[in-house]
Design a protein around this motif. Structure first.
Motif, short mmCIF file in Angstrom:
data_model
loop_
_atom_site.label_atom_id
_atom_site.label_comp_id
_atom_site.label_asym_id
_atom_site.label_seq_id
_atom_site.Cartn_x
_atom_site.Cartn_y
_atom_site.Cartn_z
N PRO A 110 -85.08 148.10 -22.39
CA PRO A 110 -85.72 146.81 -22.69
C PRO A 110 -87.24 146.95 -22.85
N ILE A 111 -87.82 146.04 -23.62
CA ILE A 111 -89.28 146.04 -23.83
C ILE A 111 -90.01 145.86 -22.51
N GLY A 112 -89.48 145.04 -21.62
CA GLY A 112 -90.10 144.84 -20.31
C GLY A 112 -90.22 146.13 -19.52
N THR A 113 -89.22 146.98 -19.64
CA THR A 113 -89.26 148.28 -18.98
C THR A 113 -90.37 149.14 -19.56
N VAL A 114 -90.52 149.11 -20.87
CA VAL A 114 -91.59 149.85 -21.54
C VAL A 114 -92.94 149.36 -21.03
N MET A 115 -93.11 148.05 -20.98
CA MET A 115 -94.39 147.47 -20.55
C MET A 115 -94.71 147.83 -19.10
N SER A 116 -93.73 147.75 -18.22
CA SER A 116 -93.99 148.06 -16.81
C SER A 116 -94.26 149.55 -16.60
N ARG A 117 -93.51 150.41 -17.30
CA ARG A 117 -93.76 151.86 -17.17
C ARG A 117 -95.13 152.22 -17.73
N LEU A 118 -95.52 151.56 -18.83
CA LEU A 118 -96.83 151.83 -19.41
C LEU A 118 -97.94 151.42 -18.44
N ALA A 119 -97.79 150.24 -17.83
CA ALA A 119 -98.80 149.77 -16.87
C ALA A 119 -98.89 150.71 -15.67
N ARG A 120 -97.74 151.12 -15.15
CA ARG A 120 -97.74 152.03 -14.00
C ARG A 120 -98.30 153.40 -14.37
N GLY A 121 -97.94 153.88 -15.54
CA GLY A 121 -98.44 155.17 -16.00
C GLY A 121 -99.94 155.16 -16.21
N ARG A 122 -100.45 154.10 -16.82
CA ARG A 122 -101.90 153.98 -17.03
C ARG A 122 -102.63 153.91 -15.70
N GLU A 123 -102.07 153.18 -14.74
CA GLU A 123 -102.72 153.08 -13.43
C GLU A 123 -102.72 154.45 -12.73
N ALA A 124 -101.62 155.16 -12.82
CA ALA A 124 -101.55 156.50 -12.21
C ALA A 124 -102.56 157.44 -12.88
N LEU A 125 -102.66 157.34 -14.20
CA LEU A 125 -103.63 158.16 -14.94
C LEU A 125 -105.05 157.81 -14.54
N ARG A 126 -105.32 156.52 -14.40
CA ARG A 126 -106.64 156.07 -13.97
C ARG A 126 -106.98 156.63 -12.59
N GLN A 127 -106.02 156.60 -11.67
CA GLN A 127 -106.24 157.13 -10.32
C GLN A 127 -106.50 158.64 -10.35
N LEU A 128 -105.82 159.34 -11.25
CA LEU A 128 -106.02 160.79 -11.35
C LEU A 128 -107.39 161.14 -11.92
N LEU A 129 -107.87 160.32 -12.86
CA LEU A 129 -109.12 160.65 -13.55
C LEU A 129 -110.36 160.05 -12.90
N MET A 130 -110.21 159.03 -12.07
CA MET A 130 -111.38 158.37 -11.46
C MET A 130 -112.26 159.32 -10.64
N PRO A 131 -111.70 160.24 -9.86
CA PRO A 131 -112.58 161.14 -9.10
C PRO A 131 -113.47 162.00 -9.99
N ARG A 132 -113.10 162.18 -11.24
CA ARG A 132 -113.88 163.01 -12.15
C ARG A 132 -115.00 162.25 -12.83
N VAL A 133 -114.98 160.93 -12.74
CA VAL A 133 -116.00 160.10 -13.39
C VAL A 133 -117.18 159.98 -12.45
N PRO A 134 -118.38 160.32 -12.91
CA PRO A 134 -119.55 160.20 -12.04
C PRO A 134 -119.86 158.73 -11.75
N GLU A 135 -120.35 158.50 -10.54
CA GLU A 135 -120.70 157.14 -10.13
C GLU A 135 -121.88 156.64 -10.94
N VAL A 136 -121.81 155.40 -11.37
CA VAL A 136 -122.88 154.79 -12.14
C VAL A 136 -123.71 153.94 -11.18
N ARG A 137 -124.99 154.20 -11.14
CA ARG A 137 -125.88 153.41 -10.26
C ARG A 137 -126.33 152.16 -10.99
N ARG A 138 -126.31 151.06 -10.28
CA ARG A 138 -126.72 149.80 -10.88
C ARG A 138 -127.99 149.31 -10.29
#
Length: 138
Positions: A110-138
């Protein structure tokens, strides 16, 4: 992989009608997915790993080229470390630009399964890549 996909598509007994282009793209990607899965099985059995070289843009500085290769390598490693169900949906949606409906047809879910897997996959990818992103000072 592309040649094998076209070879199998041309040799298929059941093909979508040429007039219905909406069915052709998911059908071809389904064949390509099966070719890819078969290749992964073959490679894992032979214990060989193939790495693609990042293509550097001509005229860029060596430092920029090295940073680009490093970034590509880190993103590939992060995507490869994801579970298969998330990885293939991220590749199909974000790299191949397939619609949710096309992905659902390819994966036969189902399309809903695609959407939920995509959201979970993107979040997991974000968590994996966030430590590599340098902190931005504001």
């Amino acid at each position: 992989m592309l040649q094998e996909t076209y070879k199998r598509a041309l040799g298929a007994k059941r093909k979508p009608l040429a007039a219905d282009a909406d069915e052709i793209r998911p059908w071809i990607f389904t064949i390509m997915r099966h070719v890819w899965q078969n290749e992964r099985r073959r490679v894992s059995r032979s214990r060989q790993t193939v790495f693609d070289e990042a293509i550097s843009v001509s005229g860029e500085s060596p430092e920029l080229a090295m940073n680009r290769k490093l970034l590509v390598s880190e993103v590939r490693a992060a995507v490869d470390s994801l579970p298969g169900m998330w990885r293939e949906i991220i590749v199909m949606r974000d790299m191949e630009d397939l619609s949710y409906a096309e992905i659902a047809a390819i994966l036969d879910c189902p399309i809903g399964t695609v959407m939920s897997r995509l959201a979970r996959g993107r979040e997991a990818l974000r968590q994996l890549l966030m430590p590599r992103v340098p902190e931005v000072r504001r």
